[in-house]
Design a protein around this motif. Structure first.
Motif, PDB file in Angstrom:
ATOM      1  N   UNK A  70      10.635  -7.968  -3.383  1.00 53.85           N
ATOM      2  CA  UNK A  70      10.705  -8.868  -4.548  1.00 53.85           C
ATOM      3  C   UNK A  70      11.388  -8.158  -5.713  1.00 53.85           C
ATOM      4  N   UNK A  71      10.982  -6.907  -5.955  1.00 51.91           N
ATOM      5  CA  UNK A  71      11.555  -6.154  -7.076  1.00 51.91           C
ATOM      6  C   UNK A  71      13.062  -5.956  -6.886  1.00 51.91           C
ATOM      7  N   UNK A  72      13.461  -5.695  -5.652  1.00 56.06           N
ATOM      8  CA  UNK A  72      14.888  -5.513  -5.354  1.00 56.06           C
ATOM      9  C   UNK A  72      15.691  -6.778  -5.659  1.00 56.06           C
ATOM     10  N   UNK A  73      15.044  -7.925  -5.578  1.00 55.00           N
ATOM     11  CA  UNK A  73      15.739  -9.197  -5.814  1.00 55.00           C
ATOM     12  C   UNK A  73      15.552  -9.730  -7.236  1.00 55.00           C
ATOM     13  N   UNK A  74      14.853  -8.969  -8.069  1.00 56.41           N
ATOM     14  CA  UNK A  74      14.610  -9.404  -9.453  1.00 56.41           C
ATOM     15  C   UNK A  74      15.588  -8.699 -10.389  1.00 56.41           C
ATOM     16  N   UNK A  75      15.614  -9.173 -11.635  1.00 54.47           N
ATOM     17  CA  UNK A  75      16.470  -8.501 -12.620  1.00 54.47           C
ATOM     18  C   UNK A  75      15.793  -7.253 -13.179  1.00 54.47           C
ATOM     19  N   UNK A  76      14.481  -7.130 -12.938  1.00 53.20           N
ATOM     20  CA  UNK A  76      13.726  -5.972 -13.440  1.00 53.20           C
ATOM     21  C   UNK A  76      14.062  -4.722 -12.631  1.00 53.20           C
ATOM     22  N   UNK A  77      14.003  -3.563 -13.296  1.00 50.22           N
ATOM     23  CA  UNK A  77      14.188  -2.304 -12.578  1.00 50.22           C
ATOM     24  C   UNK A  77      12.838  -1.745 -12.128  1.00 50.22           C
ATOM     25  N   UNK A  78      11.817  -2.097 -12.853  1.00 49.20           N
ATOM     26  CA  UNK A  78      10.457  -1.631 -12.525  1.00 49.20           C
ATOM     27  C   UNK A  78       9.455  -2.602 -13.139  1.00 49.20           C
ATOM     28  N   UNK A  79       8.158  -2.306 -12.928  1.00 49.85           N
ATOM     29  CA  UNK A  79       7.101  -3.192 -13.440  1.00 49.85           C
ATOM     30  C   UNK A  79       6.375  -2.579 -14.645  1.00 49.85           C
ATOM     31  N   UNK A  80       6.997  -1.631 -15.317  1.00 51.35           N
ATOM     32  CA  UNK A  80       6.291  -0.897 -16.380  1.00 51.35           C
ATOM     33  C   UNK A  80       5.817  -1.788 -17.527  1.00 51.35           C
ATOM     34  N   UNK A  81       6.523  -2.881 -17.771  1.00 55.23           N
ATOM     35  CA  UNK A  81       6.081  -3.805 -18.836  1.00 55.23           C
ATOM     36  C   UNK A  81       5.603  -5.133 -18.263  1.00 55.23           C
ATOM     37  N   UNK A  82       5.285  -5.118 -16.992  1.00 54.06           N
ATOM     38  CA  UNK A  82       4.879  -6.352 -16.300  1.00 54.06           C
ATOM     39  C   UNK A  82       3.364  -6.394 -16.122  1.00 54.06           C
ATOM     40  N   UNK A  83       2.799  -7.571 -16.286  1.00 54.07           N
ATOM     41  CA  UNK A  83       1.368  -7.777 -16.026  1.00 54.07           C
ATOM     42  C   UNK A  83       1.205  -8.189 -14.565  1.00 54.07           C
ATOM     43  N   UNK A  84       0.209  -7.631 -13.904  1.00 57.14           N
ATOM     44  CA  UNK A  84      -0.084  -7.968 -12.507  1.00 57.14           C
ATOM     45  C   UNK A  84      -1.328  -8.861 -12.457  1.00 57.14           C
ATOM     46  N   UNK A  85      -1.177 -10.068 -11.937  1.00 52.92           N
ATOM     47  CA  UNK A  85      -2.323 -10.974 -11.732  1.00 52.92           C
ATOM     48  C   UNK A  85      -2.498 -11.149 -10.225  1.00 52.92           C
ATOM     49  N   UNK A  86      -3.606 -10.659  -9.712  1.00 47.66           N
ATOM     50  CA  UNK A  86      -3.860 -10.708  -8.264  1.00 47.66           C
ATOM     51  C   UNK A  86      -4.881 -11.802  -7.955  1.00 47.66           C
ATOM     52  N   UNK A  87      -4.696 -12.458  -6.827  1.00 43.91           N
ATOM     53  CA  UNK A  87      -5.703 -13.403  -6.340  1.00 43.91           C
ATOM     54  C   UNK A  87      -6.085 -13.045  -4.923  1.00 43.91           C
ATOM     55  N   UNK A  88      -7.346 -12.776  -4.697  1.00 42.19           N
ATOM     56  CA  UNK A  88      -7.814 -12.449  -3.344  1.00 42.19           C
ATOM     57  C   UNK A  88      -9.262 -12.872  -3.195  1.00 42.19           C
ATOM     58  N   UNK A  89      -9.599 -13.375  -2.007  1.00 39.50           N
ATOM     59  CA  UNK A  89     -10.994 -13.791  -1.812  1.00 39.50           C
ATOM     60  C   UNK A  89     -11.816 -12.714  -1.122  1.00 39.50           C
ATOM     61  N   UNK A  90     -11.155 -11.820  -0.376  1.00 39.73           N
ATOM     62  CA  UNK A  90     -11.926 -10.792   0.341  1.00 39.73           C
ATOM     63  C   UNK A  90     -11.551  -9.359  -0.020  1.00 39.73           C
ATOM     64  N   UNK A  91     -10.433  -9.139  -0.695  1.00 43.32           N
ATOM     65  CA  UNK A  91     -10.052  -7.780  -1.086  1.00 43.32           C
ATOM     66  C   UNK A  91      -9.992  -6.855   0.118  1.00 43.32           C
ATOM     67  N   UNK A  92     -10.757  -5.781   0.072  1.00 41.45           N
ATOM     68  CA  UNK A  92     -10.724  -4.790   1.151  1.00 41.45           C
ATOM     69  C   UNK A  92     -11.789  -4.978   2.210  1.00 41.45           C
ATOM     70  N   UNK A  93     -12.200  -6.208   2.431  1.00 51.71           N
ATOM     71  CA  UNK A  93     -13.287  -6.495   3.380  1.00 51.71           C
ATOM     72  C   UNK A  93     -12.974  -6.002   4.799  1.00 51.71           C
ATOM     73  N   UNK A  94     -11.743  -6.212   5.266  1.00 53.26           N
ATOM     74  CA  UNK A  94     -11.405  -5.810   6.638  1.00 53.26           C
ATOM     75  C   UNK A  94     -11.542  -4.298   6.798  1.00 53.26           C
ATOM     76  N   UNK A  95     -11.102  -3.556   5.793  1.00 58.17           N
ATOM     77  CA  UNK A  95     -11.239  -2.086   5.824  1.00 58.17           C
ATOM     78  C   UNK A  95     -12.722  -1.711   5.893  1.00 58.17           C
ATOM     79  N   UNK A  96     -13.533  -2.366   5.053  1.00 54.98           N
ATOM     80  CA  UNK A  96     -14.967  -2.050   5.003  1.00 54.98           C
ATOM     81  C   UNK A  96     -15.653  -2.371   6.330  1.00 54.98           C
TER      82      UNK A  96
END
Lengths: 376, 214
Positions: A70-96
């Motif tokens: 996604x980053x390679x296809x965006x105009x951004x060079x990095x995410x340093x000024x980007x906010x990350x909003x994640x949505x997940x219902x189980x997170x790391x459940x499979x690992x646990x």
């Protein structure tokens, strides 16, 4: 609040139907489902139909690869000024689960950063340097609620770029849990069919970069409206008449400042369960008198749980870009005859589309996309 | 970006073992519903009543989620015993506020965030942005992890196994008199610390207004 236009600047996804967005969309148009029968998930050894990603890479590797693409296809060079909003219902459940079973029922080696809901954000923050991050976890509306918040952040002028990631890895808990509720199908799901047999739990990753800036290579789709509501009815079953779903859709239309009659296509939550599809269908019938095209893409992708909001919004955006309404795969005899459910792909200009996601506890979200053309 | 929130009311509960006197019979008169509630749900319903909740939009936070239901499910899978549908339906992070919305017939937006030890800060940030719509909001953070194998998970040696903090807020243009300074509360889960700090400061401040930085 500031109301500058919000564009989809870049997007990427992975699920059982394909390892990138182009592959998944081709699968949708060709009717190539990612759902297969497995006998190693249910405790009693019974076969069930689920959607696993067919890759030699781990889920976390795919997650990082998707965001890098996604980053390679965006105009951004990095995410340093980007906010990350994640949505997940189980997170790391499979690992646990794996640790718990390997350690013969002991919790001592469970690490919170890898087990918790925060695990997805933890992985991404470790690989990319985001300015800030919040994880939303409202079951199957998790990434839709992350999208809602992303729009609010951009509307407020708090950020110029927000990356929204929906990610849920398949786990024993979700497969066995939905089986315990009696809604897991042993075959491919048949959303809106009168003979539907339930849902297919699946895994998936979806990522959308939202921005005030227009990326001339990719962005002709705007996110223009969001709506949220609660059924206030039952912890697992939706309101039978879809009252909460209707409220969320109406709020999204109000937020987008458009009339219901302007919607050309609805990407339904359409899980293939008896309760959801009837309720959602009734809500659509009640609100959209002009009978826009309605479809569920879960018969191809499966139900990617907390990731479905972002994945299905990407599918909707691609349908708008490619001017095609995907067929309702597996639909042979629709339950509600008033619904406009195409059973073959249709060439059609989609100027406005609406995308639904509903969850446990009667948590409802709807999102409106607009295609920007020279004409409008 | 900085957003100021007026704290209209706030409340905190905590217990080493189990929060007592949560007024369940009064707050949840229907026995069938009461019996299905998780510990975190009971705490959430109690806190909402204490801050004068009247069907506002809700932003909820929990770091560990429904720990008991989650462990029950995984043990059931491991032991190949029958999995309880109630345990599964009660296992998602938004369970407490889903029950609260059902109980209060609140059809407004309810959302849940989870960011481990920054969970209550995420509740505040989410609340600050959503408060720009100029309605009152219920912000709440609850963690209840008094489970059988708690000693295997409780590496921070927290003594308060059940805690929750809630506040009713609205956006304001007035000057802030409370700032988040990352105070620590050793016995309580770090997932509640930022909201707990604001709650304590609000108790000793006239017209408490907190500045939230995004």
């Amino acid at each position: 609040m500031q109301q500058n236009s919000i564009y989809i600047e870049a997007m990427e996804m992975v699920c059982s139907a394909g390892l990138n967005k182009e592959e998944i969309f081709s699968s949708l148009l060709e009717g190539k489902t990612g759902i297969k029968q497995h006998s190693d998930f249910l405790s009693d050894g019974t076969r069930c139909a689920i959607g696993r990603i067919d890759s030699e890479h781990t889920f976390n590797e795919l997650l990082i690869q998707s965001i890098q693409t996604l980053l390679d296809n965006a105009t951004l060079k990095n995410f340093h000024n980007t906010f990350l909003a994640v949505g997940t219902s189980v997170g790391g459940m499979a690992w646990a689960e794996n640790r718990f079973i390997e350690d013969e029922g002991s919790l001592t080696k469970i690490e919170l950063k890898k087990q918790s809901i925060h695990a997805v954000a933890h992985t991404l923050k470790h690989s990319f340097n985001f300015k800030d991050a919040i994880t939303f976890s409202t079951a199957c509306t998790s990434s839709s609620n992350a999208l809602v918040f992303a729009k609010e952040l951009l509307d407020a002028g708090a950020y110029e770029h927000v990356l929204v990631v929906g990610a849920d890895e398949i786990s024993l808990t979700t497969v066995n849990g939905f089986n315990a509720l009696g809604v897991l199908s042993s075959e491919g799901s048949k959303p809106f069919d009168s003979k539907r047999t339930g849902m297919n739990v699946s895994e998936g990753i979806g990522a959308i970069l939202l921005s005030h800036q227009k990326n001339h290579r990719t962005s002709d789709i705007q996110l223009v409206g969001t709506g949220c509501s609660s059924d206030a009815h039952n912890i697992t079953n939706p309101h039978p008449e879809g009252a909460g779903a209707k409220m969320a859709m109406q709020e999204a239309l109000n937020n987008a400042k458009i009339d219901a009659s302007q919607i050309d296509y609805i990407n339904a939550h359409g899980t293939g369960t008896m309760a959801n599809d009837t309720a959602e269908g009734k809500a659509v019938q009640a609100l959209f008198e002009h009978k826009p095209y309605l479809g569920s893409t879960k018969s191809i992708t499966g139900h990617t749980l907390g990731a479905c909001g972002v994945i299905e919004l990407i599918i909707t955006a691609m349908a708008m870009q490619q001017e095609v309404v995907p067929a309702n795969f597996n639909l042979t005899e629709q339950e509600l005859n008033e619904l406009n459910l195409p059973n073959k792909n249709l060439s059609h200009k989609i100027n406005y589309a609406l995308c639904n996601a509903f969850a446990f506890g009667g948590n409802n979200t709807s999102i409106v996309l607009k295609r920007v053309t020279h004409e409008n | 970006m900085k957003i100021n929130l007026k704290i209209l009311n706030s409340h905190f509960v905590s217990a080493t073992d189990k929060c007592e006197n949560l007024e369940e019979k009064t707050l949840v008169p229907k026995m069938m519903l009461r019996r299905r509630l998780t510990r975190a749900s009971k705490i959430a319903i109690f806190l909402a009543s204490k801050v004068g909740y009247k069907n506002e939009r809700i932003i909820f936070g929990s770091a560990y989620g429904e720990a008991k239901a989650t462990i029950d499910i995984i043990e059931s899978i491991y032991n190949k015993t029958l999995l309880s549908p109630t345990a599964f339906q009660n296992s998602v992070h938004n369970t407490p506020v889903s029950y609260l919305s059902i109980l209060s017939e609140n059809t407004k937006e309810v959302t849940t965030v989870s960011d481990l030890f920054d969970t209550s800060l995420s509740v505040l940030k989410t609340g600050a942005i959503k408060a720009l719509k100029k309605d009152k909001l219920l912000l709440m953070s609850v963690d209840a992890f008094n489970i059988d194998k708690v000693e295997e998970l409780n590496k921070c040696k927290l003594t308060q196994l059940e805690s929750g903090v809630a506040m009713l807020v609205e956006v304001t243009q007035e000057k802030a008199n409370i700032f988040v300074e990352n105070e620590t509360f050793a016995k309580t889960s770090p997932s509640l610390w930022q909201m707990l700090e604001i709650h304590h400061k609000a108790q000793n401040t006239q017209n408490p207004i907190v500045e939230i930085e995004l």
